[in-house]
Design a protein around this motif. Structure first.
Motif, short mmCIF file in Angstrom:
data_model
loop_
_atom_site.label_atom_id
_atom_site.label_comp_id
_atom_site.label_asym_id
_atom_site.label_seq_id
_atom_site.Cartn_x
_atom_site.Cartn_y
_atom_site.Cartn_z
N MET A 62 0.82 -1.21 0.00
CA MET A 62 0.00 0.00 0.00
C MET A 62 0.85 1.26 0.00
O MET A 62 0.57 2.21 -0.74
CB MET A 62 -0.95 0.01 1.20
CG MET A 62 -2.21 -0.75 0.93
SD MET A 62 -3.52 -0.40 2.08
CE MET A 62 -3.92 1.25 1.68
N SER A 102 -8.15 -3.08 -2.76
CA SER A 102 -7.58 -2.03 -1.93
C SER A 102 -6.44 -1.30 -2.65
O SER A 102 -6.36 -0.07 -2.59
CB SER A 102 -7.05 -2.61 -0.61
OG SER A 102 -8.08 -3.18 0.13
N LEU A 103 -5.58 -2.04 -3.33
CA LEU A 103 -4.48 -1.41 -4.05
C LEU A 103 -4.99 -0.56 -5.21
O LEU A 103 -4.47 0.52 -5.46
CB LEU A 103 -3.50 -2.47 -4.57
CG LEU A 103 -2.62 -3.16 -3.54
CD1 LEU A 103 -1.70 -4.16 -4.21
CD2 LEU A 103 -1.82 -2.18 -2.72
N ALA A 133 -5.60 3.85 4.61
CA ALA A 133 -5.09 2.57 5.10
C ALA A 133 -6.01 1.99 6.17
O ALA A 133 -6.26 0.78 6.18
CB ALA A 133 -3.68 2.75 5.66
#
Length: 188
Positions: A62, A102-103, A133
């Motif tokens: 991330m 998420s990425l 995050a």
């Protein structure tokens, strides 16, 4: 009047010849952030017994995507983020698709806001990253709870968020140095 777009290059007579070796060097330097994520994914999937190894794998990915997406977007295109997300999915044991999504979300936010983020200071960028995050960690925790059909403890998700937020400053220092040296395609 139409302005002419063909301005002469300042150093056209001084540029080195475009050989295959130079093009390959430029490609590897530009792909360095993606190669870093893949290397970390492979290394941290080995059974070293490090506490928080899976969370560290997610956190490093991330941080890398966030930094390079707004700092040098040519080195972290969307296709590279997708491939890195697939590699992370192969080497992780979390809910399928959570890391990849998420990425891609963190990439989309950083890439879309890159001009505004580049004008902000480090602390403001870190706060925005921290919020994202924490949101991504909550999303993964919710998917794990849904997959298990039970309300699980949020402690692993909180640990993952804290670890991701905590390693961002040191990785940023490494990436700023790398952006000027080994990951700069212009120095090839």
């Amino acid at each position: 009047m139409v302005a002419e777009n063909s301005t002469p290059h300042l150093h056209s007579a001084v540029e080195p010849k475009q050989t295959l070796r130079r093009r390959l060097d430029m490609f590897v330097r530009a792909a360095m952030p993606s190669l870093f994520i893949i290397l970390v994914a492979v290394l941290l999937s080995a059974p070293f017994g490090i506490p928080g190894q899976a969370e560290l794998q997610f956190g490093i990915a991330m941080c890398t995507v966030w930094f390079w997406a707004f700092s040098r977007p040519r080195s972290m295109p969307a296709l590279a983020v997708f491939v890195c997300g697939l590699v992370l999915e192969l080497f992780s044991f979390g809910p399928p698709g959570a890391i990849l999504l998420s990425l891609l979300v963190i990439y989309g936010v950083a890439h879309h806001w890159r001009y505004g983020l580049s004008r902000l200071g480090f602390v403001a960028c870190w706060l925005i990253f921290s919020f994202l995050a924490a949101l991504a960690s909550f999303f993964q925790w919710a998917l794990v709870c849904l997959h298990a059909f039970a309300l699980l403890s949020p402690a692993p998700g909180l640990f993952q968020a804290a670890l991701t937020i905590g390693i961002y400053p040191s990785l940023t220092a490494l990436f700023v140095w790398g952006r000027r040296t080994f990951a700069n395609p212009d120095q090839a």
